[in-house]
Motif scaffolding. Structure first.
Motif, PDB file in Angstrom:
ATOM      1  N   SER A 239     -48.968 -21.831  34.225  1.00 40.36           N
ATOM      2  CA  SER A 239     -47.849 -23.277  34.784  1.00 40.36           C
ATOM      3  C   SER A 239     -48.375 -24.555  35.053  1.00 40.36           C
ATOM      4  O   SER A 239     -47.505 -25.664  35.153  1.00 40.36           O
ATOM      5  CB  SER A 239     -47.865 -22.489  35.984  1.00 40.36           C
TER       6      SER A 239
ATOM      7  N   TRP B  95     -50.623 -25.106  33.233  1.00 40.36           N
ATOM      8  CA  TRP B  95     -50.845 -26.211  31.501  1.00 40.36           C
ATOM      9  C   TRP B  95     -49.483 -27.891  31.211  1.00 40.36           C
ATOM     10  O   TRP B  95     -48.968 -28.351  30.871  1.00 40.36           O
ATOM     11  CB  TRP B  95     -50.976 -25.627  30.734  1.00 40.36           C
ATOM     12  N   VAL B  96     -48.402 -26.187  31.337  1.00 43.27           N
ATOM     13  CA  VAL B  96     -46.917 -26.653  31.320  1.00 43.27           C
ATOM     14  C   VAL B  96     -46.428 -27.717  32.199  1.00 43.27           C
ATOM     15  O   VAL B  96     -45.851 -28.562  31.534  1.00 43.27           O
ATOM     16  CB  VAL B  96     -45.771 -25.625  31.111  1.00 43.27           C
ATOM     17  N   PHE B  97     -46.905 -27.854  33.052  1.00 46.21           N
ATOM     18  CA  PHE B  97     -46.404 -28.639  34.539  1.00 46.21           C
ATOM     19  C   PHE B  97     -47.076 -30.277  34.248  1.00 46.21           C
ATOM     20  O   PHE B  97     -46.321 -31.374  33.064  1.00 46.21           O
ATOM     21  CB  PHE B  97     -47.181 -28.451  35.875  1.00 46.21           C
TER      22      PHE B  97
ATOM     23  N   THR C 219     -41.982 -19.892  36.577  1.00 44.14           N
ATOM     24  CA  THR C 219     -42.979 -19.385  36.011  1.00 44.14           C
ATOM     25  C   THR C 219     -43.814 -19.581  37.924  1.00 44.14           C
ATOM     26  O   THR C 219     -44.392 -18.269  38.253  1.00 44.14           O
ATOM     27  CB  THR C 219     -44.268 -19.538  35.098  1.00 44.14           C
ATOM     28  N   GLY C 220     -44.676 -20.313  38.245  1.00 44.48           N
ATOM     29  CA  GLY C 220     -45.163 -20.967  38.980  1.00 44.48           C
ATOM     30  C   GLY C 220     -44.418 -20.396  40.564  1.00 44.48           C
ATOM     31  O   GLY C 220     -44.516 -19.549  41.199  1.00 44.48           O
TER      32      GLY C 220
ATOM     33  N   ALA D   1     -48.497 -23.803  26.662  1.00 45.45           N
ATOM     34  CA  ALA D   1     -48.207 -25.055  27.268  1.00 45.45           C
ATOM     35  C   ALA D   1     -48.091 -26.464  25.751  1.00 45.45           C
ATOM     36  O   ALA D   1     -46.998 -26.834  26.189  1.00 45.45           O
ATOM     37  CB  ALA D   1     -48.993 -25.434  28.452  1.00 45.45           C
TER      38      ALA D   1
ATOM     39  N   TYR E 153     -54.541 -28.626  39.586  1.00 46.12           N
ATOM     40  CA  TYR E 153     -52.971 -29.566  40.113  1.00 46.12           C
ATOM     41  C   TYR E 153     -52.919 -30.259  41.290  1.00 46.12           C
ATOM     42  O   TYR E 153     -52.719 -31.612  40.342  1.00 46.12           O
ATOM     43  CB  TYR E 153     -52.415 -28.312  40.945  1.00 46.12           C
TER      44      TYR E 153
ATOM     45  N   GLY F 118     -42.935 -24.557  34.328  1.00 42.36           N
ATOM     46  CA  GLY F 118     -43.960 -24.449  35.255  1.00 42.36           C
ATOM     47  C   GLY F 118     -43.463 -24.244  36.207  1.00 42.36           C
ATOM     48  O   GLY F 118     -44.322 -23.123  37.256  1.00 42.36           O
ATOM     49  N   SER F 119     -42.464 -25.037  36.952  1.00 45.28           N
ATOM     50  CA  SER F 119     -42.522 -24.832  38.265  1.00 45.28           C
ATOM     51  C   SER F 119     -41.741 -23.622  38.511  1.00 45.28           C
ATOM     52  O   SER F 119     -41.630 -22.886  39.651  1.00 45.28           O
ATOM     53  CB  SER F 119     -41.645 -25.698  38.984  1.00 45.28           C
TER      54      SER F 119
END
Lengths: 658, 250, 481
Positions: free
Chosen positions: A134, A136-138, A192-193, A600, A53, A189-190
């Motif tokens: 989270s 990877w999808v971000f 699920t994170g 993702a 990140y 992502g946000s």
């Protein structure tokens, strides 16, 4: 001892059913002890994910910073033609979007991912695979958003992207669609994170880690994640409405059909204002960790710090329409939101004064991390004060959409949030990588950032009050904006170099460390206070050898310092002496997995389909279903693995479709 | 580590912690061997995550319903007269009065078939009851009943969805298209989102039934049934709101 | 009269020259002495910051300034205290790393609830204090916006209602001079619609039909000084924001909504503004001018605007220009002549073959992109979204906002055209038509200002116009005073 973390699962997504043990198919076995790139691609380790990140957000900082310099070049002198109107609009939109969604937010997520489990004494987050997903999808959303540069031009509606200028009628290009779909994907992502990190903090605290013993960074991040949890869906709705309007001829923002364009503004700012606080609160948390360590005092008024953070979190929901004082929302609404906005200054002010009180009477070690923290306290205060002047709604009719606002939010987000993050980078760098960053370069880094920052954004206060509106591709010599714009441009280049010098510092420091034979920096190089310093540096993969039992706020510090017989506080042990040795024997960790990455990747495919042709969605959906299937059939851990003694209980194949 | 004592002025907290630690010491040190993992809140991670997810969903539907309500003031005459009409500001009482006047004058030709939708809403609500019974069955280990009630729930949900599809088709034939008016867009989006959630629930129920027939949905998995139930109840409650706002309130 | 207005307009920041053009062109040739006067004004009128919010010249702007001034001072004091405190504490309490002694701890203070409650309450009290003034100010300013609130009813002396319509990327101003509201009686109930778009027969925004008796001007709003002007602000396409910083704060122009606002200038003078809500491609080139005149000058101006355009004599250059205009320009621009409806052009423009990539018809949204009404073009001092002066010789910023990437050959071709004194401009001596700029604009407007005529946003280029056509056209519009 055995594992603390629960088996990974995917409850955050609907449509999950579960089943009891089954022999896994060979095709779905998990990667084992991968090395190199594969290690990073398949990892479910919260620390590696946190580092990824951080790396991604530093990359995007560069990626969003270059456009900023282009903007400043274009505005250095009046009537320049370096950037056309079309280019300028795309560049300022992408600058804002990248900086907010792909720099400040993931930077907060980086610290949260790395530190939350350590600070609450857990081995990992609640759902490690979802954590990887989270990230990877971000990243997938962020990269997809930026591919618009090569596929028809960047978004050009501003990061706020007001309707109806964002509609297909006025913006037929695909830039807005990329903005829309890219952020929708990053938003997954946000969300699920947020579920993951909240669950971690609420449920996985070490024994004895009661609410009022949690470090302030943990608290602020918890508030942040709650803000995300509730704010992201509102943005998602706004973006879906826009998507339906643009792709399927909906009428939500179609004035011809009687809709009200202010709907977008309301939805966007109901998300957008909590967003502002969720960007700054992690930085507040970082500063609240750094200042006590280097002032060598506990944080002044811990309960006030905690509750003011919570208060900011709550009040952040009641002030969104202060972005709309001139939109025509009616005097009653203006009054209500003006007053509400005034009073959000109260908890923020409490924080600032408590930081100052922590400095009061302290014995300050002014190293780089501390300097950046003090930088936040002072510069954020200036941004906060100009914020109060916006809350004076009648005056805001003169200020809004001018450079005064640009100055304000850069003082808050750059002088505040980013300075806080830099403080955190210098502070926790040895914990993550095992060596300190160079102090001398660090101080250059700090002071050049302070100079560049104030030179860039300070003059913008003046420009704005002298009537220069935002988002202007150029201005005119007769309007009297020349001098300060030139100053700001010069400042921006200083700032650009200064901001990047942390990378140079990392390189220099690494080389010096390697030349010196990679000396051990020790578990506790700063004589610090919270649990993450009670383990070796860099953090062992399993975090804690044994789950710590917490009896105090700043528990680790109290292991080092106790009152002697005369009632005088003395150091009784060094951090090294009381730290855990880093022996991970018998600890079983969740195995890596391919599926978070695969899952993702399916989203941008679907996204491209939504933008260019729905047929393209088909491979995306196929991949999505495959990934969900693979995810749910994957054993939570590799069955052949040699487990610790705590691991012989039921083998679960948790999760199913979802 | 237990030798550490509180030195600060947080005595009562220290005492509480000591008590807590004692409790932990009473249990075997490897307390994770228990059926349930140790968690700080005593709630499983999965369940907590589901609650958080549903909290997020509240905001999702909240925003969608607000959008519908906001738009409603602007297409209200369309509902009664098929006449697109723009008013100045939602808050403007003067215009509100004007609109009411127009409604009063217009010949009312209701679009919605309230009795039909009431029936399908009732069916959906009944499915919540059968979901409760399904959960009860699995906790009691009565797997036959579990299958019966899960199937009942799924059947009722599917009936509701069939009703929705029928209703949509009718409206579409009567001229309420997605892209033709603000009412069409807002109506289909809101109810469509709910429909998608019901469909997701049906897939979950289907998975549960399949697993149950394979004898893989037993007492130790009762929590999974409970989680699906939570989701299902949430979707039902949302429908009650939507039904009230879209269909019942003029 | 001119003397007094000069006196009044010699306040800092005033561009009296533009006023003179507005007045003198209005009174056609009656103001030969204006030349010397204009030069005088140019000398006394060069405040370098025409948009400065700290230099209010209207009651609303003044009242905002009075409110925010003390707040800025309070904020400054707090800022100095906190920043100074932070830096001071850092310097005072710093310990050199070499002197670091782990056992030498500072007093371990965990907090002081009384103190902390104190500094929670103190800012709260201060903010309550500021809130009270803010709330009063909000309602005080709002009262002025209520239609007719505290202002004479339409038709009485001292009342002027103006409809402000933003569009990409210029402003239109409509003066309701016969007091029957801004909009035509579309539904035929005998009442003009003032606050509701009665869209019986049209999709908004296609029809903001101009009332036949009203006056429409573009880019430059002319108002009487010392009077409150009631504005109704809206937009034809995207959201814009109307802002004349020296007279009042800003208010958004939102399509589908009518917002009430007001303007009042204490003195005659020129006040500039800028669209302040991002509105797409040429947002930076959407400015506005407000010219405040004395009452009698304003009445004269308005009377002139209410007359149809002169038809140039047969056979003249201008007459040829009029023909070209009708062939080339009249599908978007209107020049109102006797016997023509004032809004004849607003319907039916650009209605064929324009569909977006999903097949949605552009017509509804874009036919409304009617171009500025040019009926009295020669009385305006600015054009093209108020980015170019219509005249040269007075303002320092002629040709000011050129795009910068102008085609060099193109410039070479046109820059050597004589920017000679316009022969027809006998009253103004040194004042000249900005002929070169007009030529460039008409020939290739998208090269002068970011526009996207292919997407039906803005004015297209006219490569087919010959030099003679351009000369004729310019001769024609020079007669439109």
């Amino acid at each position: 001892m055995a594992i603390i973390e629960q088996e990974p699962s995917i409850a955050a997504l609907p449509s999950g059913a579960a089943r009891t043990a089954a022999k896994p198919l060979g095709a779905f076995s998990r990667p084992r002890n991968p090395v190199g790139l594969k290690n990073w691609l398949t990892t479910v380790d919260h620390k590696k994910i946190g580092i990824m990140y951080g790396t991604a957000s530093l990359f995007f900082l560069l990626w969003g910073g270059i456009p900023a310099l282009l903007l400043r070049l274009q505005l250095a002198r009046p009537n320049q033609g370096l950037l056309s109107g079309a280019a300028y609009n795309q560049i300022f939109t992408m600058h804002g979007t990248v900086m907010i969604f792909l720099v400040v937010m993931p930077m907060g997520a980086a610290f949260a991912n790395y530190l939350l489990p350590l600070q609450v004494g857990a081995r990992d987050v609640a759902f490690p695979r979802i954590n990887a997903f989270s990230f990877w999808v971000f990243l997938a959303g962020g990269i997809m958003l930026n591919t618009s540069w090569f596929l028809g031009g960047g978004a050009n509606g501003g990061w706020f992207n007001y309707a109806p200028n964002n509609g297909i009628t006025y913006n037929p290009g695909v830039g807005i669609d990329f903005w829309n779909v890219g952020l929708l994907i990053a938003g997954i992502g946000s969300l699920t994170g947020a579920v993951n990190l909240i669950t971690t903090v609420l449920n996985m605290r070490a024994p004895g880690m009661s609410w009022m013993r949690m470090p302030i960074f943990t608290w602020m991040t918890l508030v942040t994640q709650f803000l995300l949890l509730f704010a992201i869906p509102v943005l998602t709705v706004a973006q879906l409405l826009l998507l339906f309007d643009r792709r399927f001829d909906g009428n939500f923002f179609n004035v011809d059909q009687g809709s009200d364009p202010l709907l977008w503004q309301h939805l966007f700012w109901i998300f957008g204002h909590p967003e502002v606080y969720l960007m700054i609160l992690p930085a507040f948390g970082i500063v609240s960790e750094v200042i006590p360590v280097f002032a060598r005092k506990p944080i002044f008024g811990y309960p006030f710090m905690v509750f003011s953070g919570i208060a900011i979190g709550f009040m952040g929901w009641g002030v969104w329409a202060h972005h709309m004082f001139v939109s025509g929302i009616g005097p009653l609404s203006v009054t209500a939101f003006a007053v509400a906005t005034m009073f959000i200054a109260v908890p923020t002010g409490v924080k600032v004064l408590n930081w100052l009180a922590t400095l009061w009477g302290g014995k300050l070690i002014l190293n780089t991390a501390m300097l950046f923290s003090i930088g936040l306290v002072t510069q954020f205060t200036l941004g906060g004060l100009s914020g109060v002047s916006h809350a004076v709604a009648s005056a805001d009719t003169q200020q809004t959409d001018t450079y005064y606002i640009v100055a304000h939010f850069h003082y808050v987000l750059f002088g505040g949030a980013l300075f806080g993050f830099y403080s955190g980078l210098y502070f926790w760098f040895p914990k993550a990588f095992g060596y300190k960053l160079n102090e001398k370069i660090g101080k250059w880094n700090f002071w050049s950032m302070v100079v560049g920052f104030n030179l860039t954004f300070g003059p913008m206060h003046i420009l704005g009050l002298q009537g220069m509106p935002r988002r202007m591709q150029t201005y005119d010599a007769s309007q009297g904006f020349n001098t300060w714009n030139m100053v700001a441009t010069i400042g921006s280049f200083i700032l650009g170099v200064a901001t990047l010098s942390i990378l140079y510092n990392a390189l220099v420091s690494y080389r010096a460390w390697r030349r010196a034979g990679r000396p051990d920096v020790g578990p506790d190089p700063w004589d610090a206070r919270s649990l993450e310093w009670s383990i070796q540096s860099p953090t062992p993969e399993h975090n804690f050898d044994v789950s710590p039992t917490v009896t105090d706020l700043d528990d680790f510090w109290h292991h080092k310092y106790q009152e002697d017989d005369n009632g005088v506080l003395r150091r009784i042990a060094t951090g090294k002496e009381v730290a855990q040795p880093g022996n991970g024997e018998g600890v079983h960790l969740p195995a890596p997995s391919y599926w978070p990455l695969v899952l993702a990747l399916s989203f941008p495919l679907i996204g491209y389909g939504l933008i260019f042709s729905l047929w393209l969605c088909i491979p995306g959906v196929v991949l999505l279903i495959t990934a969900l299937y693979g995810w749910s059939l994957e054993p939570a851990d590799d069955l052949d693995d040699d487990h610790g003694h705590g691991d012989h209980h039921e083998r679960e194949l948790v999760g199913a479709n979802g | 580590m237990a030798e550490t004592t509180a030195t600060e002025d947080l005595d009562h907290e220290g005492a509480a912690a000591a008590e807590f630690a004692d409790q932990l010491n009473d249990t075997p040190s490897d307390f994770v061997h228990h059926e349930e993992h140790y968690t700080s809140l005593g709630l499983s991670n999965m369940k907590l995550a589901m609650w958080l997810f549903l909290g997020s969903e509240v905001l999702l539907f909240g925003a969608l319903i607000s959008t519908y309500l906001l738009s409603k003031t602007r297409f209200i005459t369309e509902l009664v007269a098929g006449n697109p009409y723009v008013i100045e500001g939602i808050s403007n009482g003067e215009n509100g009065a004007l609109v009411n006047e127009m409604i009063a004058e217009a010949s009312v030709e209701p679009l919605f078939d309230i009795p039909f939708t009431s029936l399908s809403s009732f069916i959906l609500l009944m499915s919540s009851l059968s979901m409760v019974l399904a959960h009860k069955s699995v906790t009691e280990g009565n797997y036959k009943n579990l299958r019966i009630w899960l199937s009942t729930t799924m059947l009722l949900g599917a009936t509701f969805m069939a009703g929705q599809v029928y209703e949509f088709t009718t409206f579409y034939r009567e001229g309420l298209t997605y892209d033709g008016s603000l009412l069409g867009t807002a109506f289909y989006t809101l109810t469509g989102f709910h429909g998608a959630h019901v469909t997701g629930g049906l897939i979950m129920l289907g998975s549960l039934i399949y697993l149950s027939f394979k004898n893989k949905m037993q007492m130790d998995r009762a929590e999974t049934v409970e989680l699906v139930g939570l989701y299902w109840h949430f979707v039902d409650i949302v429908w009650v709101l939507i039904f009230t706002i879209v269909y019942l309130i003029p | 009269m001119s003397e007094s207005s000069c006196h009044a307009s010699c306040v800092p920041g005033d561009h009296g020259d533009s006023m003179e053009i507005v007045k003198s062109r209005t009174k056609s040739r009656a103001l030969a002495g204006a030349v010397g006067l204009s030069l005088l004004l140019a000398a006394c009128a060069d405040d370098e910051k025409p948009l400065n919010t700290f230099n209010p010249e209207g009651p609303a702007a003044q009242s905002i300034d009075n409110l925010i001034g003390p707040i800025f001072w309070i904020a400054a004091v707090i800022g100095v205290l906190v920043v100074g405190g932070g830096i001071g504490l850092a310097i005072k309490n710093r310990v050199h790393p070499d002197d670091y002694d782990p056992d030498d701890l500072p007093p371990q203070i965990h907090g002081n609830p009384k103190l902390e409650w104190g500094w929670t309450a103190a800012p709260a009290v201060l903010l309550i204090f500021i809130s009270v003034f803010t709330v009063f100010s909000i309602w005080d300013l709002e009262e002025k916006n209520t239609p007719g609130g505290g202002v004479a009813a339409c038709g009485d002396t001292g009342d002027l209602d103006v409809l402000v319509i933003g569009q990409q990327w210029w402003w239109e101003y409509r003066y309701d001079i016969d007091c029957d509201g801004f909009f035509e009686d579309l539904d035929g109930d005998g009442v003009n619609n003032t606050d509701v778009w009665d869209a019986d027969d049209a999709e908004w925004p296609l029809e903001i039909a101009l009332d036949d008796d009203d006056v429409s001007v573009a880019n430059e709003m002319v108002i009487p000084a010392g009077q409150q002007i009631d504005l109704t602000i809206t937009s034809r396409d995207v959201i814009h924001s109307f802002w004349i910083p020296r007279l009042n704060g800003k208010r958004d122009a939102v399509p589908g909504r009518l917002h009430t606002w007001n303007l009042e200038a204490d003195f005659p003078g020129e006040y500039t503004g800028w669209c302040t809500e991002f509105c797409g491609l040429s947002h930076a080139r959407m400015r506005m001018n407000v010219i405040a005149l004395t009452d009698s000058e304003f009445d004269e101006w308005l009377a002139n605007q209410s007359t149809p355009a002169d038809i140039p004599p047969e056979g003249s250059e201008a007459a040829a220009g009029r023909e070209t205009f009708q062939q080339q320009c009249a599908s978007c621009h209107i020049i109102w002549e006797d016997g023509l409806g004032k809004d004849a052009i607003y319907t039916g423009a650009r209605n064929e073959g324009d569909a977006d990539r999903q097949g949605r018809d552009f017509e509804a949204a874009l036919a409304a992109k009617a171009a500025p009404n040019l009926t009295h073009f020669a009385t305006r001092t600015v054009m093209a979204g108020a980015i170019y002066s219509t005249y040269v010789g007075l303002d320092a910023n002629d040709n000011d906002l050129n795009k910068g990437q102008e085609n060099e050959t193109y410039l070479a071709q046109y820059n050597d055209l004589p920017e000679a004194i316009d022969e027809s401009d006998d009253s103004l001596g040194v004042l000249r038509w900005n002929r070169a700029q007009l030529r460039r604009w008409i020939r290739n407007a998208p090269d002068q200002k970011d526009m996207a005529p292919d997407d039906l946003l803005g004015m297209p280029a006219f490569p087919g116009l010959t030099d003679e056509d351009l000369d004729n056209l310019i001769a024609y519009i020079a007669t439109l005073d």
